[in-house]
Scaffold this motif. Structure first.
Motif, PDB file in Angstrom:
ATOM      1  N   GLY A  57       0.822  -1.200   0.000  1.00 55.23           N
ATOM      2  CA  GLY A  57       0.000   0.000   0.000  1.00 55.23           C
ATOM      3  C   GLY A  57       0.855   1.247   0.000  1.00 55.23           C
ATOM      4  N   GLY A  58       0.293   2.351   0.420  1.00 56.09           N
ATOM      5  CA  GLY A  58       0.998   3.627   0.392  1.00 56.09           C
ATOM      6  C   GLY A  58       2.060   3.735   1.478  1.00 56.09           C
ATOM      7  N   ARG A  59       3.192   4.295   1.112  1.00 49.74           N
ATOM      8  CA  ARG A  59       4.327   4.418   2.024  1.00 49.74           C
ATOM      9  C   ARG A  59       4.008   5.322   3.216  1.00 49.74           C
ATOM     10  NH1 ARG A  59      10.168   6.748  -0.130  1.00 49.74           N
ATOM     11  NH2 ARG A  59      11.313   6.694   1.859  1.00 49.74           N
ATOM     12  N   TYR A  60       3.405   6.478   2.965  1.00 47.76           N
ATOM     13  CA  TYR A  60       3.193   7.437   4.046  1.00 47.76           C
ATOM     14  C   TYR A  60       2.118   6.964   5.022  1.00 47.76           C
ATOM     15  CZ  TYR A  60       5.832  10.350   0.775  1.00 47.76           C
ATOM     16  OH  TYR A  60       6.779  10.835  -0.093  1.00 47.76           O
ATOM     17  N   ALA A  61       1.072   6.318   4.518  1.00 48.22           N
ATOM     18  CA  ALA A  61       0.049   5.770   5.403  1.00 48.22           C
ATOM     19  C   ALA A  61       0.628   4.662   6.280  1.00 48.22           C
ATOM     20  CB  ALA A  61      -1.126   5.240   4.589  1.00 48.22           C
ATOM     21  N   PHE A  62       1.544   3.869   5.709  1.00 50.42           N
ATOM     22  CA  PHE A  62       2.209   2.819   6.487  1.00 50.42           C
ATOM     23  C   PHE A  62       3.000   3.446   7.634  1.00 50.42           C
ATOM     24  CE2 PHE A  62       5.874   0.168   7.438  1.00 50.42           C
ATOM     25  CZ  PHE A  62       5.300  -1.083   7.618  1.00 50.42           C
ATOM     26  N   TYR A  63       3.798   4.466   7.323  1.00 53.08           N
ATOM     27  CA  TYR A  63       4.568   5.136   8.379  1.00 53.08           C
ATOM     28  C   TYR A  63       3.642   5.712   9.451  1.00 53.08           C
ATOM     29  CZ  TYR A  63       8.650   5.115   5.197  1.00 53.08           C
ATOM     30  OH  TYR A  63       9.684   4.769   4.364  1.00 53.08           O
ATOM     31  N   ALA A  64       2.562   6.362   9.009  1.00 52.96           N
ATOM     32  CA  ALA A  64       1.652   7.000   9.960  1.00 52.96           C
ATOM     33  C   ALA A  64       1.071   5.977  10.927  1.00 52.96           C
ATOM     34  CB  ALA A  64       0.539   7.732   9.212  1.00 52.96           C
ATOM     35  N   LYS A  65       0.689   4.815  10.397  1.00 47.48           N
ATOM     36  CA  LYS A  65       0.141   3.765  11.269  1.00 47.48           C
ATOM     37  C   LYS A  65       1.188   3.274  12.253  1.00 47.48           C
ATOM     38  CE  LYS A  65      -2.858   0.452  12.414  1.00 47.48           C
ATOM     39  NZ  LYS A  65      -2.017  -0.483  13.198  1.00 47.48           N
ATOM     40  N   VAL A  66       2.416   3.107  11.803  1.00 43.03           N
ATOM     41  CA  VAL A  66       3.487   2.659  12.699  1.00 43.03           C
ATOM     42  C   VAL A  66       3.690   3.659  13.826  1.00 43.03           C
ATOM     43  CG1 VAL A  66       5.984   2.288  12.866  1.00 43.03           C
ATOM     44  CG2 VAL A  66       4.692   1.232  11.006  1.00 43.03           C
ATOM     45  N   PHE A  67       3.682   4.956  13.517  1.00 45.77           N
ATOM     46  CA  PHE A  67       3.938   5.943  14.565  1.00 45.77           C
ATOM     47  C   PHE A  67       2.752   6.105  15.505  1.00 45.77           C
ATOM     48  CE2 PHE A  67       7.040   7.576  11.276  1.00 45.77           C
ATOM     49  CZ  PHE A  67       8.097   6.906  11.860  1.00 45.77           C
TER      50      PHE A  67
ATOM     51  N   GLY B  86       8.143  14.606   6.731  1.00 44.38           N
ATOM     52  CA  GLY B  86       7.061  15.577   6.712  1.00 44.38           C
ATOM     53  C   GLY B  86       5.804  15.008   6.093  1.00 44.38           C
ATOM     54  N   ALA B  87       5.947  14.244   5.017  1.00 43.47           N
ATOM     55  CA  ALA B  87       4.782  13.606   4.405  1.00 43.47           C
ATOM     56  C   ALA B  87       4.167  12.590   5.358  1.00 43.47           C
ATOM     57  CB  ALA B  87       5.189  12.937   3.092  1.00 43.47           C
ATOM     58  N   ALA B  88       5.012  11.840   6.072  1.00 40.29           N
ATOM     59  CA  ALA B  88       4.501  10.896   7.066  1.00 40.29           C
ATOM     60  C   ALA B  88       3.774  11.645   8.184  1.00 40.29           C
ATOM     61  CB  ALA B  88       5.651  10.075   7.643  1.00 40.29           C
ATOM     62  N   ALA B  89       4.319  12.787   8.600  1.00 39.13           N
ATOM     63  CA  ALA B  89       3.690  13.588   9.653  1.00 39.13           C
ATOM     64  C   ALA B  89       2.336  14.128   9.203  1.00 39.13           C
ATOM     65  CB  ALA B  89       4.612  14.730  10.055  1.00 39.13           C
ATOM     66  N   MET B  90       2.253  14.592   7.952  1.00 36.38           N
ATOM     67  CA  MET B  90       0.971  15.070   7.440  1.00 36.38           C
ATOM     68  C   MET B  90      -0.049  13.938   7.396  1.00 36.38           C
ATOM     69  SD  MET B  90       1.642  17.971   4.530  1.00 36.38           S
ATOM     70  CE  MET B  90       2.805  17.076   3.483  1.00 36.38           C
ATOM     71  N   MET B  91       0.384  12.756   6.960  1.00 38.11           N
ATOM     72  CA  MET B  91      -0.532  11.626   6.908  1.00 38.11           C
ATOM     73  C   MET B  91      -0.990  11.232   8.308  1.00 38.11           C
ATOM     74  SD  MET B  91      -2.108   9.790   4.677  1.00 38.11           S
ATOM     75  CE  MET B  91      -1.193   9.556   3.141  1.00 38.11           C
ATOM     76  N   LEU B  92      -0.101  11.336   9.283  1.00 38.03           N
ATOM     77  CA  LEU B  92      -0.475  11.064  10.668  1.00 38.03           C
ATOM     78  C   LEU B  92      -1.557  12.041  11.120  1.00 38.03           C
ATOM     79  CD1 LEU B  92       0.332   9.235  13.110  1.00 38.03           C
ATOM     80  CD2 LEU B  92       1.927  11.045  13.781  1.00 38.03           C
TER      81      LEU B  92
ATOM     82  N   VAL C 143      -3.857  11.892  17.743  1.00 37.60           N
ATOM     83  CA  VAL C 143      -2.535  11.768  18.374  1.00 37.60           C
ATOM     84  C   VAL C 143      -1.646  12.978  18.087  1.00 37.60           C
ATOM     85  CG1 VAL C 143      -2.681   9.257  18.187  1.00 37.60           C
ATOM     86  CG2 VAL C 143      -1.370  10.541  16.487  1.00 37.60           C
ATOM     87  N   VAL C 144      -2.116  13.939  17.305  1.00 40.60           N
ATOM     88  CA  VAL C 144      -1.288  15.076  16.894  1.00 40.60           C
ATOM     89  C   VAL C 144      -1.748  16.340  17.614  1.00 40.60           C
ATOM     90  CG1 VAL C 144      -0.507  16.490  14.962  1.00 40.60           C
ATOM     91  CG2 VAL C 144      -0.888  14.031  14.642  1.00 40.60           C
ATOM     92  N   ASP C 145      -0.866  16.905  18.435  1.00 39.56           N
ATOM     93  CA  ASP C 145      -1.158  18.182  19.094  1.00 39.56           C
ATOM     94  C   ASP C 145      -0.891  19.338  18.130  1.00 39.56           C
ATOM     95  OD1 ASP C 145      -1.915  16.975  21.483  1.00 39.56           O
ATOM     96  OD2 ASP C 145       0.146  16.885  22.208  1.00 39.56           O
ATOM     97  N   ASN C 146       0.375  19.552  17.796  1.00 38.87           N
ATOM     98  CA  ASN C 146       0.781  20.547  16.812  1.00 38.87           C
ATOM     99  C   ASN C 146       1.695  19.881  15.802  1.00 38.87           C
ATOM    100  OD1 ASN C 146      -0.284  23.256  17.891  1.00 38.87           O
ATOM    101  ND2 ASN C 146       0.769  22.419  19.681  1.00 38.87           N
ATOM    102  N   LEU C 147       1.787  20.481  14.614  1.00 35.78           N
ATOM    103  CA  LEU C 147       2.509  19.871  13.506  1.00 35.78           C
ATOM    104  C   LEU C 147       3.565  20.852  12.997  1.00 35.78           C
ATOM    105  CD1 LEU C 147       2.492  17.418  11.505  1.00 35.78           C
ATOM    106  CD2 LEU C 147       0.836  18.712  10.129  1.00 35.78           C
ATOM    107  N   VAL C 148       4.791  20.346  12.794  1.00 36.29           N
ATOM    108  CA  VAL C 148       5.866  21.151  12.221  1.00 36.29           C
ATOM    109  C   VAL C 148       6.412  20.408  11.015  1.00 36.29           C
ATOM    110  CG1 VAL C 148       8.095  22.268  12.596  1.00 36.29           C
ATOM    111  CG2 VAL C 148       6.458  22.108  14.481  1.00 36.29           C
ATOM    112  N   LEU C 149       6.400  21.068   9.861  1.00 39.64           N
ATOM    113  CA  LEU C 149       6.830  20.460   8.601  1.00 39.64           C
ATOM    114  C   LEU C 149       8.044  21.207   8.076  1.00 39.64           C
ATOM    115  CD1 LEU C 149       3.286  20.228   6.991  1.00 39.64           C
ATOM    116  CD2 LEU C 149       4.488  18.411   8.233  1.00 39.64           C
ATOM    117  N   VAL C 150       9.142  20.491   7.876  1.00 41.57           N
ATOM    118  CA  VAL C 150      10.388  21.092   7.398  1.00 41.57           C
ATOM    119  C   VAL C 150      10.743  20.495   6.049  1.00 41.57           C
ATOM    120  CG1 VAL C 150      12.806  21.544   7.909  1.00 41.57           C
ATOM    121  CG2 VAL C 150      11.169  21.358   9.789  1.00 41.57           C
ATOM    122  N   SER C 151      10.823  21.337   5.016  1.00 40.79           N
ATOM    123  CA  SER C 151      11.220  20.860   3.682  1.00 40.79           C
ATOM    124  C   SER C 151      10.427  19.617   3.297  1.00 40.79           C
ATOM    125  CB  SER C 151      12.724  20.549   3.648  1.00 40.79           C
ATOM    126  OG  SER C 151      13.481  21.639   4.091  1.00 40.79           O
TER     127      SER C 151
END
Length: 291
Positions: A88-98, A119-125, A132-140
């Protein structure tokens, strides 16, 4: 839950070795570093050959640990984390793991910092597991949409060619690092050697999405289509001279994420946390801990 027991931070210097931990996040064993106390800050590193958590954020951890309980992960497939096949999708996989990782550590929610691929994994999370996300910081961040940068970008071509031809080398790694940063004078032989050695680890080369094996490159979702669903307060940080992900991606995110602010640095490339350690830490603390 299966996790190593942390050593009290007050008695141990903050190093890669002293902060090293493991936790079972669902079916994936995740390696991470932990330091400090207070609100939880989960830091997710970028991809590319030889990438891993401490390599991206190690310079920032001592300063940030004065304000947060800092967790710096190795993405699945990188560093000392498991290197599973991703379906499946890479970023959704990471988000589920985290999300599973935070649950295993009995953490209800955290501030999330993601750089590049992270950052893409963080956005997907934030999109799929907003609780589970309070605030989000995306760098590059990956996952956005370039408005005027040609694709693939100059930097993406360099990354894609790293294992091609005669294969990886220290010269190629130096060229990659010089492309990634604005000021090449900060690139030491130690840094080149560290990243080069990580890039030729046999498990990385065969198991990481950015390794040599094409079969290990899972699909990457078009996260930009859903960023308007992000409800977390968001800070987007970029370097004007980023040759991998142009700052036009930051402008796109500014227009699409509902509660967002953008900070752009001149004379700075992709690796903002490393290139501007003190300034970046202060910016992060100011955003996450407003007085």
């Amino acid at each position: 839950m299966s996790a190593t027991v942390p050593t009290p931070a007050a008695t141990v210097p903050i190093t890669a070795e002293s902060t090293s931990r493991f936790v079972d996040a669902g079916e994936v064993r995740v390696h991470y570093h932990e330091a400090g106390s207070g609100p939880v800050l989960l830091c997710i590193h970028g991809g590319a050959p030889g990438a891993y958590g401490w390599g991206n954020f190690g310079a920032n951890v001592p300063g940030l640990a004065e304000h947060f309980r800092v967790l710096v992960v190795d993405l699945p497939g990188y560093g000392r984390s498991d290197k599973p096949q991703i379906s499946g999708g890479r970023y959704a996989f990471y988000a589920k793991v985290f999300a599973d990782m935070l649950a295993a550590l009995e953490i209800n929610s955290a501030h999330i910092l993601g750089m590049a691929t992270g950052g893409a994994a963080a956005m997907m999370l934030a999109i799929e597991h907003p609780q589970v996300v309070d605030n989000l910081v995306l760098v590059s961040s990956a996952g956005g949409l370039p408005l005027f940068t040609p694709m693939p970008s100059e930097g993406q071509k360099v990354i894609q060619s790293y294992y091609g031809g005669e294969g990886p080398s220290r010269a190629k790694m130096r060229s990659y690092l010089e492309m990634m940063m604005y000021d090449a004078s900060s690139i030491t032989e130690e840094l080149v050697e560290e990243r080069y050695r990580a890039s030729i680890e046999p498990e990385f080369m065969t198991g990481a999405p950015d390794g040599r094996g094409a079969q290990n490159r899972p699909a990457t979702e078009q996260v930009w289509r859903d960023v308007d669903r992000i409800r977390a307060r968001t800070l987007v940080v970029w370097g004007r001279d980023n040759r991998v992900q142009g700052y036009d991606n930051a402008l796109f995110l500014l227009n699409r994420i509902p509660d967002v602010q953008v900070h752009l640095y001149g004379r700075t490339g992709l690796w903002v946390p490393f290139e501007r350690v003190e300034e970046f830490n202060a910016l992060l603390v100011g955003f996450l801990c407003p007085s």
